[in-house]
Design an enzyme around this catalytic site. Structure first.
Site, PDB file in Angstrom:
ATOM      1  N   ARG A  14       0.838  -1.198   0.000  1.00  0.00           N
ATOM      2  CA  ARG A  14       0.000   0.000   0.000  1.00  0.00           C
ATOM      3  C   ARG A  14       0.868   1.241   0.000  1.00  0.00           C
ATOM      4  O   ARG A  14       0.482   2.291   0.460  1.00  0.00           O
ATOM      5  CB  ARG A  14      -0.953  -0.045   1.200  1.00  0.00           C
ATOM      6  N   CYS A  38       1.062  20.905  -9.251  1.00  0.00           N
ATOM      7  CA  CYS A  38      -0.373  20.970  -8.923  1.00  0.00           C
ATOM      8  C   CYS A  38      -0.887  19.551  -8.672  1.00  0.00           C
ATOM      9  O   CYS A  38      -1.448  19.262  -7.627  1.00  0.00           O
ATOM     10  CB  CYS A  38      -1.147  21.621 -10.054  1.00  0.00           C
TER      11      CYS A  38
END
Ligand code: FFO
Length: 323
Positions: free
Chosen positions: A172, A192
């Site tokens: 994960r 961004c």
């Protein structure tokens, strides 16, 4: 792309006016999310024409670790020219390396995040371990009378993600980050879209991706970044032998620039068309069929390796980009 229409509505209905670095104010909502099932098609905006060639040009430039707007242009993507050459603050920045330079933006961080370690010179086991992981000693350092060594590694975060998908799909921790605090002062624009996480499922052989975008220009940037993220998910799936499934897109500051309001209102009057399909060229080996893992295709891919099938869209609309 009903979800994009809903996002526009949410911001128009509940956003607040906000000032920002560009001088063009925005209607903004803090926090938004969209989730797309890739089985339903490719998330290309249909209520205007998506500049798909430009999107895949940008992706390829990122994959090659480019930091120069001329290289983006050569790959068919012009959207970095203004950030490279028209922002007064960046033009005056001592880190800017001449015309078209963007600094160590996205691709540089994805493919070569500059990582340093300062270890005690006496910690031979630590130094050996770091060297095994690709670090090399670049200099001895004296710190408060203690002998240390400085080690360096350019981390290919994306390649390491692919390796982990292949060798440890239950992890994960399969993510790469564009936000490098040490480089924020040296880029034309801090990232961004900055955090990408892959979630493969070795049982279903499906792979999903979550993307966090700290600040998103819904009129121009969102359609671009969505298509680009989805194309990346498809490419990673091809190279690792998975089927693309969920693409979940989180936004921090979700905003519409004041001079884009007419464009997005026009889009709301248009009924979205069915989603197209993304085709990736046959020459890119499908790991699921060949069984061979060839991550070097990350650098060899060309914009022409991506195409859309069945892309129906309304007429083009555009609006000025805030610099
Ligand atoms: N600056 C602003 N103000 N907004 C943004 O979304 C972004 N970007 C990067 C960096 N700077 C930004 C540039 N991405 C367009 C699309 C993506 C951009 C910038 C501009 C744009 O004008 N698209 C037009 C035409 C594109 C073309 O023909 O190539 C369009 O989609 O209609 C966020 O990633």
């Amino acid at each position: 792309m009903q979800q994009y229409q809903e996002l526009i509505k949410t911001v128009l209905d509940s956003g607040s006016w906000q000032d920002n670095r560009t001088g063009v104010r925005t209607l903004s909502v803090p926090g938004a999310m969209m989730r797309f099932d890739m089985r339903d098609g490719f998330p290309a905006v249909t209520t205007k024409k998506l500049a798909f060639k430009s999107v895949v040009g940008e992706l390829v430039a990122f994959l090659r670790g480019s930091r120069n707007a001329a290289e983006f242009r050569a790959l068919g993507c012009k959207v970095w020219d203004q950030n490279a050459n028209e922002n007064a603050q960046w033009l005056a920045n001592p880190y800017r390396q001449g015309e078209d330079d963007l600094g160590p933006v996205y691709g540089v961080q994805w493919r070569g995040w500059p990582a340093y370690k300062l270890l005690d010179a006496g910690q031979a086991l630590q130094i050996a371990d770091a060297e095994k992981n690709g670090f090399r000693v670049v200099a001895p350092i004296q710190e408060n009378g203690a002998a240390k060594v400085l080690l360096y590694k350019a981390v290919d975060q994306l390649r390491e993600c692919l390796d982990t998908i292949i060798h440890n799909p239950g992890s994960r921790r399969i993510l790469f980050h564009g936000w490098n605090p040490a480089d924020l002062d040296a880029v034309a624009l801090p990232a961004c879209h900055l955090l990408y996480q892959f979630i493969p499922n070795a049982n279903t052989r499906e792979i999903s991706m979550c993307l966090y975008v700290r600040s998103n220009d819904i009129g121009l940037g969102t359609p671009f970044n969505l298509a680009e993220g989805a194309a990346l998910l498809h490419l990673v799936a091809r190279l690792t032998g998975y089927t693309p499934r969920w693409f979940t897109y989180f936004i921090g500051d979700a905003h519409i620039y004041e001079n884009h309001i007419d464009m997005v209102r026009e889009q709301l009057t248009r009924a979205p068309h069915a989603a197209p399909r993304l085709i990736i060229s046959e020459r890119i080996p499908d790991h699921a069929k060949t069984g061979t893992y060839q991550p070097e295709w990350l650098e060899k891919i060309e914009p022409s390796d991506f195409s859309l099938e069945g892309y129906q869209h309304h007429p083009p609309l555009t609006a000025p980009m805030a610099v």
